[in-house]
Design an enzyme around this catalytic site. Structure first.
Site, PDB file in Angstrom:
ATOM      1  N   SER A 117       0.970  -1.243  -0.138  1.00 28.33           N
ATOM      2  CA  SER A 117       0.061   0.230   0.089  1.00 28.33           C
ATOM      3  C   SER A 117       0.932   1.304   0.123  1.00 28.33           C
ATOM      4  CB  SER A 117      -0.811  -0.090   1.109  1.00 28.33           C
ATOM      5  OG  SER A 117      -1.774  -1.059   1.479  1.00 28.33           O
ATOM      6  N   HIS A 138      -1.905  -3.346  -6.901  1.00 29.07           N
ATOM      7  CA  HIS A 138      -2.316  -3.101  -5.681  1.00 29.07           C
ATOM      8  C   HIS A 138      -3.929  -3.229  -5.600  1.00 29.07           C
ATOM      9  CE1 HIS A 138      -3.195   0.497  -2.374  1.00 29.07           C
ATOM     10  NE2 HIS A 138      -3.179  -0.781  -1.909  1.00 29.07           N
ATOM     11  N   GLU A 150      -4.892  -1.058  -8.827  1.00 29.44           N
ATOM     12  CA  GLU A 150      -3.926   0.261  -9.245  1.00 29.44           C
ATOM     13  C   GLU A 150      -2.512  -0.589  -9.555  1.00 29.44           C
ATOM     14  OE1 GLU A 150      -3.179   2.343  -5.359  1.00 29.44           O
ATOM     15  OE2 GLU A 150      -3.029   4.487  -6.672  1.00 29.44           O
ATOM     16  N   ASN A 188      -4.072   5.977  -1.889  1.00 29.03           N
ATOM     17  CA  ASN A 188      -3.987   6.453  -0.336  1.00 29.03           C
ATOM     18  C   ASN A 188      -3.499   7.720  -0.450  1.00 29.03           C
ATOM     19  OD1 ASN A 188      -4.511   4.098   1.199  1.00 29.03           O
ATOM     20  ND2 ASN A 188      -2.692   3.004   0.339  1.00 29.03           N
TER      21      ASN A 188
HETATM   22  P1  NAD Z   1      -2.043  -9.302   6.934  1.00 28.62           P
HETATM   23  O1  NAD Z   1      -1.119  -9.071   8.156  1.00 28.62           O
HETATM   24  O2  NAD Z   1      -3.562  -9.747   6.995  1.00 28.62           O
HETATM   25  O3  NAD Z   1      -1.383 -10.720   6.388  1.00 28.62           O
HETATM   26  C1  NAD Z   1      -0.152 -10.858   5.967  1.00 28.62           C
HETATM   27  C2  NAD Z   1       0.458 -12.193   6.037  1.00 28.62           C
HETATM   28  O4  NAD Z   1       1.685 -12.289   5.476  1.00 28.62           O
HETATM   29  C3  NAD Z   1       0.407 -13.056   7.237  1.00 28.62           C
HETATM   30  O5  NAD Z   1      -0.607 -14.051   7.379  1.00 28.62           O
HETATM   31  C4  NAD Z   1       1.898 -13.349   7.699  1.00 28.62           C
HETATM   32  O6  NAD Z   1       1.994 -14.594   8.148  1.00 28.62           O
HETATM   33  C5  NAD Z   1       2.436 -13.458   6.141  1.00 28.62           C
HETATM   34  N1  NAD Z   1       3.990 -13.112   6.248  1.00 28.62           N
HETATM   35  C6  NAD Z   1       4.702 -12.375   6.972  1.00 28.62           C
HETATM   36  N2  NAD Z   1       5.931 -12.353   6.563  1.00 28.62           N
HETATM   37  C7  NAD Z   1       6.067 -13.218   5.539  1.00 28.62           C
HETATM   38  C8  NAD Z   1       7.164 -13.958   4.902  1.00 28.62           C
HETATM   39  N3  NAD Z   1       8.329 -13.513   5.253  1.00 28.62           N
HETATM   40  N4  NAD Z   1       6.845 -15.080   3.975  1.00 28.62           N
HETATM   41  C9  NAD Z   1       5.552 -15.574   3.831  1.00 28.62           C
HETATM   42  N5  NAD Z   1       4.552 -14.851   4.473  1.00 28.62           N
HETATM   43  C10 NAD Z   1       4.634 -13.982   5.459  1.00 28.62           C
HETATM   44  O7  NAD Z   1      -1.840  -8.319   5.946  1.00 28.62           O
HETATM   45  P2  NAD Z   1      -2.859  -7.899   4.803  1.00 28.62           P
HETATM   46  O8  NAD Z   1      -3.763  -6.530   5.208  1.00 28.62           O
HETATM   47  O9  NAD Z   1      -3.263  -9.101   3.993  1.00 28.62           O
HETATM   48  O10 NAD Z   1      -1.861  -7.031   3.835  1.00 28.62           O
HETATM   49  C11 NAD Z   1      -0.603  -7.719   3.027  1.00 28.62           C
HETATM   50  C12 NAD Z   1      -0.182  -6.481   1.952  1.00 28.62           C
HETATM   51  O11 NAD Z   1      -1.550  -6.045   1.315  1.00 28.62           O
HETATM   52  C13 NAD Z   1       0.429  -5.328   2.826  1.00 28.62           C
HETATM   53  O12 NAD Z   1       1.548  -4.878   1.873  1.00 28.62           O
HETATM   54  C14 NAD Z   1      -0.739  -4.250   2.771  1.00 28.62           C
HETATM   55  O13 NAD Z   1       0.053  -3.249   2.920  1.00 28.62           O
HETATM   56  C15 NAD Z   1      -1.516  -4.632   1.408  1.00 28.62           C
HETATM   57  N6  NAD Z   1      -2.675  -4.106   1.614  1.00 28.62           N
HETATM   58  C16 NAD Z   1      -3.438  -4.164   2.402  1.00 28.62           C
HETATM   59  C17 NAD Z   1      -5.006  -3.740   2.375  1.00 28.62           C
HETATM   60  C18 NAD Z   1      -5.903  -4.113   3.598  1.00 28.62           C
HETATM   61  O14 NAD Z   1      -6.942  -3.509   3.413  1.00 28.62           O
HETATM   62  N7  NAD Z   1      -5.671  -5.006   4.254  1.00 28.62           N
HETATM   63  C19 NAD Z   1      -5.537  -3.330   1.239  1.00 28.62           C
HETATM   64  C20 NAD Z   1      -4.642  -3.307   0.074  1.00 28.62           C
HETATM   65  C21 NAD Z   1      -3.071  -3.467   0.095  1.00 28.62           C
END
Ligand code: NAD
Length: 287
Positions: A117, A138, A150, A188
């Site tokens: 993000s 994204h 995105e 964002n």
């Molecule tokens: P989350 O915390 O729900 O999930 C992240 C996952 O990554 C976890 O299950 C964790 O165990 C895993 N992880 C951590 N280190 C790791 C590694 N080295 N190898 C493999 N897996 C690993 O996070 P999320 O909300 O799903 O966000 C994930 C990405 O998406 C981030 O970059 C975030 O900025 C982006 N994002 C999130 C949203 C949202 O609304 N949640 C929206 C758009 C983008």
């Protein structure tokens, strides 16, 4: 391209795996935490069942779609991928380490995309020997529902990589929008200052959270008010993104509201902790 690897099986990763598998891709879903993989599979199954009930996919589809998703804890699963979408935790050192490994593991022609993000695509790409094949993809939350992707070009992302990812997003039934790699991209950079301003309004006593959200819903036709949306995103996530905008663009107009900082310090992070601008103890906002 027909084989995807999705790295990270949290909120976004399970949705991304769902959408790829629904559109016929073989998906390797990888998470370092085995528990996250079980939870992701259960979430995908629940969301597919809901799609069957709504009549958007046939009754036999969930089994076929889930059969295309193979889970595992090793990044080695990226060895057979045409496209890797990284959706691990939003932490630069975690993502840099993943991309260094992916660069060694994934086939030379594979595109490495990140769902970040707020982290610079250019910096992530620089960790690899194939920066022209690294790009931002994204997706929005919840991924199976939201139309937008995105597509973020890093400083060295090639035209061919961009065209390929734009086309892939379309074949997933999404609407891709191409943007360049500056802090916050477009989504964002435009959204967070609005949320921040709404929080300043709360802090200054201009109006209550309910009133501010009502103004934006009924006055601006937003489906959700900015404060309810901030609770949904997570106040810690909002603060982290504002800090990236403030630091990266060097302009005080992105200064995070002190009330946001104080709520995060107090552990009031929104829906996920049961308290933010609204209370969620009963599963819905109670103000
Ligand atoms: P989350 O915390 O729900 O999930 C992240 C996952 O990554 C976890 O299950 C964790 O165990 C895993 N992880 C951590 N280190 C790791 C590694 N080295 N190898 C493999 N897996 C690993 O996070 P999320 O909300 O799903 O966000 C994930 C990405 O998406 C981030 O970059 C975030 O900025 C982006 N994002 C999130 C949203 C949202 O609304 N949640 C929206 C758009 C983008």
């Amino acid at each position: 391209m027909t084989r995807a690897a999705v790295i990270g099986a949290g909120t976004m990763g399970n949705g991304i795996a769902h959408v790829f598998a629904q559109h016929g891709w073989e998906v390797a879903l990888v998470d370092s935490a085995a528990g996250a993989l079980d939870k992701a599979t259960a979430t995908i199954r629940g969301n597919l069942d809901r799609q069957v009930k709504k009549g958007t996919i046939p009754a036999e589809a969930p089994g076929e779609i889930l059969a295309r998703v193979k889970t595992g804890t090793s990044l080695d699963a990226a060895a057979g991928a045409d496209l890797v979408v990284e959706a691990a935790s939003e932490n630069p050192s975690v993502k840099f380490a993943i991309f260094e490994q992916l660069d060694r593991i994934a086939p030379p022609g594979a595109i490495l995309a990140t769902n970040t993000s707020s982290i610079s695509i250019t910096e992530i790409a620089a960790r690899t020997r194939r920066p022209e094949q690294v790009i931002g993809m994204h997706f929005m939350n919840p991924v199976p529902v939201m139309q937008l992707v995105e597509v973020i070009r890093g400083h060295t992302t090639s035209d061919a990589t961009t065209a390929s990812v734009m086309e892939t997003a379309r074949t997933l039934g999404k609407v891709p929008v191409e943007v360049h790699d500056y802090p916050g991209f477009v989504a964002n950079r435009v959204l967070m200052p609005m949320i921040n301003e709404a929080i300043f309004c709360v802090m200054e006593g201009v109006a209550t959270p309910e009133s501010i959200d009502t103004v934006m819903k009924l006055g601006m036709a937003h489906p959700m008010g900015p404060l309810a949306l901030a609770d949904f995103i997570g106040l810690d996530v909002c603060l982290a993104i504002l800090d990236v905008l403030h630091r990266g663009l060097g302009d005080d107009k992105y200064r995070a509201c002190p009330l946001l900082r104080r709520m995060v310090a107090a552990g009031q992070l929104g829906r996920k902790t049961g308290r933010g601008f609204y209370g969620y103890d009963s599963g819905k906002g109670t103000g």
